[in-house]
Design a protein around this motif. Structure first.
Motif, PDB file in Angstrom:
ATOM      1  N   GLY A  96       0.221   4.892   4.397  1.00 60.36           N
ATOM      2  CA  GLY A  96       0.912   4.776   5.683  1.00 60.36           C
ATOM      3  C   GLY A  96       0.096   4.096   6.757  1.00 60.36           C
ATOM      4  N   GLN A  97      -1.226   4.126   6.632  1.00 59.75           N
ATOM      5  CA  GLN A  97      -2.092   3.535   7.648  1.00 59.75           C
ATOM      6  C   GLN A  97      -2.482   2.089   7.350  1.00 59.75           C
ATOM      7  OE1 GLN A  97      -5.262   6.429   7.316  1.00 59.75           O
ATOM      8  NE2 GLN A  97      -4.758   7.248   9.345  1.00 59.75           N
ATOM      9  N   ARG A  98      -2.279   1.658   6.130  1.00 57.07           N
ATOM     10  CA  ARG A  98      -2.770   0.333   5.739  1.00 57.07           C
ATOM     11  C   ARG A  98      -2.198  -0.798   6.573  1.00 57.07           C
ATOM     12  NH1 ARG A  98      -4.740   0.170  -0.359  1.00 57.07           N
ATOM     13  NH2 ARG A  98      -5.597   2.240  -0.284  1.00 57.07           N
ATOM     14  N   SER A  99      -0.934  -0.728   6.909  1.00 58.51           N
ATOM     15  CA  SER A  99      -0.345  -1.813   7.697  1.00 58.51           C
ATOM     16  C   SER A  99      -0.977  -1.872   9.088  1.00 58.51           C
ATOM     17  CB  SER A  99       1.173  -1.664   7.798  1.00 58.51           C
ATOM     18  OG  SER A  99       1.509  -0.469   8.482  1.00 58.51           O
ATOM     19  N   GLU A 100      -1.297  -0.715   9.671  1.00 53.33           N
ATOM     20  CA  GLU A 100      -1.960  -0.693  10.981  1.00 53.33           C
ATOM     21  C   GLU A 100      -3.351  -1.311  10.892  1.00 53.33           C
ATOM     22  OE1 GLU A 100      -2.000   3.318  12.472  1.00 53.33           O
ATOM     23  OE2 GLU A 100       0.099   3.615  11.912  1.00 53.33           O
ATOM     24  N   VAL A 101      -4.102  -0.931   9.857  1.00 51.44           N
ATOM     25  CA  VAL A 101      -5.444  -1.478   9.660  1.00 51.44           C
ATOM     26  C   VAL A 101      -5.367  -2.987   9.420  1.00 51.44           C
ATOM     27  CG1 VAL A 101      -7.488  -1.451   8.176  1.00 51.44           C
ATOM     28  CG2 VAL A 101      -6.409   0.703   8.845  1.00 51.44           C
ATOM     29  N   MET A 102      -4.386  -3.426   8.644  1.00 50.28           N
ATOM     30  CA  MET A 102      -4.222  -4.853   8.375  1.00 50.28           C
ATOM     31  C   MET A 102      -3.889  -5.624   9.649  1.00 50.28           C
ATOM     32  SD  MET A 102      -2.307  -4.635   4.678  1.00 50.28           S
ATOM     33  CE  MET A 102      -2.007  -6.376   4.517  1.00 50.28           C
ATOM     34  N   GLN A 103      -3.122  -5.041  10.549  1.00 49.99           N
ATOM     35  CA  GLN A 103      -2.814  -5.696  11.825  1.00 49.99           C
ATOM     36  C   GLN A 103      -4.070  -5.858  12.667  1.00 49.99           C
ATOM     37  OE1 GLN A 103       0.290  -3.213  13.451  1.00 49.99           O
ATOM     38  NE2 GLN A 103       1.900  -4.603  12.739  1.00 49.99           N
ATOM     39  N   ILE A 104      -4.905  -4.833  12.709  1.00 48.17           N
ATOM     40  CA  ILE A 104      -6.172  -4.936  13.446  1.00 48.17           C
ATOM     41  C   ILE A 104      -7.036  -6.039  12.825  1.00 48.17           C
ATOM     42  CG2 ILE A 104      -8.332  -3.741  14.011  1.00 48.17           C
ATOM     43  CD1 ILE A 104      -6.638  -1.137  14.169  1.00 48.17           C
ATOM     44  N   CYS A 105      -7.076  -6.081  11.499  1.00 45.30           N
ATOM     45  CA  CYS A 105      -7.844  -7.122  10.810  1.00 45.30           C
ATOM     46  C   CYS A 105      -7.319  -8.514  11.165  1.00 45.30           C
ATOM     47  CB  CYS A 105      -7.804  -6.915   9.297  1.00 45.30           C
ATOM     48  SG  CYS A 105      -8.755  -5.492   8.743  1.00 45.30           S
ATOM     49  N   ASP A 106      -6.010  -8.684  11.201  1.00 42.05           N
ATOM     50  CA  ASP A 106      -5.422  -9.981  11.559  1.00 42.05           C
ATOM     51  C   ASP A 106      -5.811 -10.406  12.973  1.00 42.05           C
ATOM     52  OD1 ASP A 106      -4.221 -10.271   9.100  1.00 42.05           O
ATOM     53  OD2 ASP A 106      -2.237  -9.595   9.775  1.00 42.05           O
ATOM     54  N   ILE A 107      -5.783  -9.468  13.910  1.00 45.72           N
ATOM     55  CA  ILE A 107      -6.127  -9.781  15.292  1.00 45.72           C
ATOM     56  C   ILE A 107      -7.567 -10.295  15.392  1.00 45.72           C
ATOM     57  CG2 ILE A 107      -6.574  -8.740  17.567  1.00 45.72           C
ATOM     58  CD1 ILE A 107      -4.186  -6.837  16.926  1.00 45.72           C
ATOM     59  N   PHE A 108      -8.484  -9.691  14.630  1.00 45.41           N
ATOM     60  CA  PHE A 108      -9.896 -10.050  14.695  1.00 45.41           C
ATOM     61  C   PHE A 108     -10.312 -11.054  13.621  1.00 45.41           C
ATOM     62  CE2 PHE A 108      -9.798  -6.206  17.184  1.00 45.41           C
ATOM     63  CZ  PHE A 108     -10.699  -6.464  18.191  1.00 45.41           C
ATOM     64  N   ARG A 109      -9.344 -11.572  12.873  1.00 43.48           N
ATOM     65  CA  ARG A 109      -9.607 -12.510  11.771  1.00 43.48           C
ATOM     66  C   ARG A 109     -10.577 -11.928  10.744  1.00 43.48           C
ATOM     67  NH1 ARG A 109     -10.222 -17.712  15.545  1.00 43.48           N
ATOM     68  NH2 ARG A 109      -8.039 -17.950  16.084  1.00 43.48           N
ATOM     69  N   VAL A 115      -9.768  -3.280  -2.139  1.00 41.45           N
ATOM     70  CA  VAL A 115      -8.761  -2.250  -1.904  1.00 41.45           C
ATOM     71  C   VAL A 115      -8.900  -1.189  -2.984  1.00 41.45           C
ATOM     72  CG1 VAL A 115      -6.298  -1.767  -1.737  1.00 41.45           C
ATOM     73  CG2 VAL A 115      -7.180  -3.951  -0.902  1.00 41.45           C
ATOM     74  N   ALA A 116      -9.013   0.058  -2.552  1.00 42.96           N
ATOM     75  CA  ALA A 116      -9.012   1.190  -3.473  1.00 42.96           C
ATOM     76  C   ALA A 116      -7.862   2.102  -3.053  1.00 42.96           C
ATOM     77  CB  ALA A 116     -10.349   1.921  -3.426  1.00 42.96           C
ATOM     78  N   GLN A 117      -7.685   3.191  -3.760  1.00 38.47           N
ATOM     79  CA  GLN A 117      -6.539   4.054  -3.488  1.00 38.47           C
ATOM     80  C   GLN A 117      -6.552   4.599  -2.067  1.00 38.47           C
ATOM     81  OE1 GLN A 117      -5.654   6.623  -6.655  1.00 38.47           O
ATOM     82  NE2 GLN A 117      -3.849   7.479  -5.683  1.00 38.47           N
ATOM     83  N   ASP A 118      -7.709   5.031  -1.576  1.00 29.53           N
ATOM     84  CA  ASP A 118      -7.780   5.643  -0.251  1.00 29.53           C
ATOM     85  C   ASP A 118      -8.675   4.904   0.730  1.00 29.53           C
ATOM     86  OD1 ASP A 118      -6.091   7.746  -0.996  1.00 29.53           O
ATOM     87  OD2 ASP A 118      -7.767   8.844  -1.887  1.00 29.53           O
ATOM     88  N   THR A 119      -9.259   3.769   0.331  1.00 28.00           N
ATOM     89  CA  THR A 119     -10.173   3.048   1.217  1.00 28.00           C
ATOM     90  C   THR A 119      -9.927   1.543   1.173  1.00 28.00           C
ATOM     91  OG1 THR A 119     -11.890   2.836  -0.481  1.00 28.00           O
ATOM     92  CG2 THR A 119     -12.025   4.760   0.985  1.00 28.00           C
ATOM     93  N   LEU A 120     -10.379   0.879   2.223  1.00 28.53           N
ATOM     94  CA  LEU A 120     -10.385  -0.576   2.302  1.00 28.53           C
ATOM     95  C   LEU A 120     -11.787  -1.026   2.683  1.00 28.53           C
ATOM     96  CD1 LEU A 120      -7.198  -1.176   4.503  1.00 28.53           C
ATOM     97  CD2 LEU A 120      -7.378  -1.494   2.034  1.00 28.53           C
ATOM     98  N   ASN A 121     -12.291  -2.076   2.041  1.00 31.92           N
ATOM     99  CA  ASN A 121     -13.535  -2.709   2.464  1.00 31.92           C
ATOM    100  C   ASN A 121     -13.156  -3.956   3.252  1.00 31.92           C
ATOM    101  OD1 ASN A 121     -14.857  -0.770   1.037  1.00 31.92           O
ATOM    102  ND2 ASN A 121     -15.958  -2.181  -0.308  1.00 31.92           N
TER     103      ASN A 121
END
Length: 157
Positions: A96-109, A115-121
């Protein structure tokens, strides 16, 4: 005051220890330190962010020049250099949080590099202010692990 210094040295053992010892022996705090070989493996560039006053720094730079394996020393005044840092961060992110984290990543390039089950690098580069802003936004998701390079700099123009 914060100073960014670039030191071109011969790629020999003990050079980094002598330079770091010179600064710490004179009461400077080395905030960040990066070392890497040049295209020619005979030389390396040391980029250091040092905190201390101007007069003492001038004296320390003169003493660095006297070291045997030092080829060139450049102290960047504010605005004279392009500066970047790299940060790699592992963040907890449920489905449920991945899309929010991905949006932050997009903003900061920033790039999601694993990608793992519960974490993102995530990998992100930018100046110190951009890195700090990114970390402030991503911290609420839960930082599991982080690695940060510190400052790298090249003279403008």
């Amino acid at each position: 005051m914060r100073h960014t210094i670039s030191i071109l040295v011969e790629n020999k053992f003990g050079v980094l220890a002598r330079i770091a010892g010179l600064f710490s022996g004179r009461g400077f705090n080395i905030e960040t330190l990066n070392v890497g070989p040049m295209l020619d493996d005979k030389l390396s560039r040391i980029t250091a962010t040092i905190i201390g006053d101007d007069a003492a720094l001038d004296q320390a730079i003169k003493q660095v020049y006297k070291l045997v394996n030092v080829v060139e020393v450049t102290e960047f005044s504010s605005g004279q250099a392009t500066e970047r840092e790299l940060v790699m961060i592992k963040v907890t992110a449920s489905a449920g949080q991945r899309s929010e984290v991905m949006q932050i990543c997009d903003i900061f390039r920033a790039k999601i590099i694993d990608v793992a089950q519960d974490t993102l690098n995530i990998e992100m580069t930018g100046n110190a202010n951009k890195v700090k802003a990114f970390l402030n936004l991503i911290e609420p998701y839960g930082v599991v692990e982080m690695s940060r390079t510190g400052n790298l700099a090249l003279k403008r123009g």
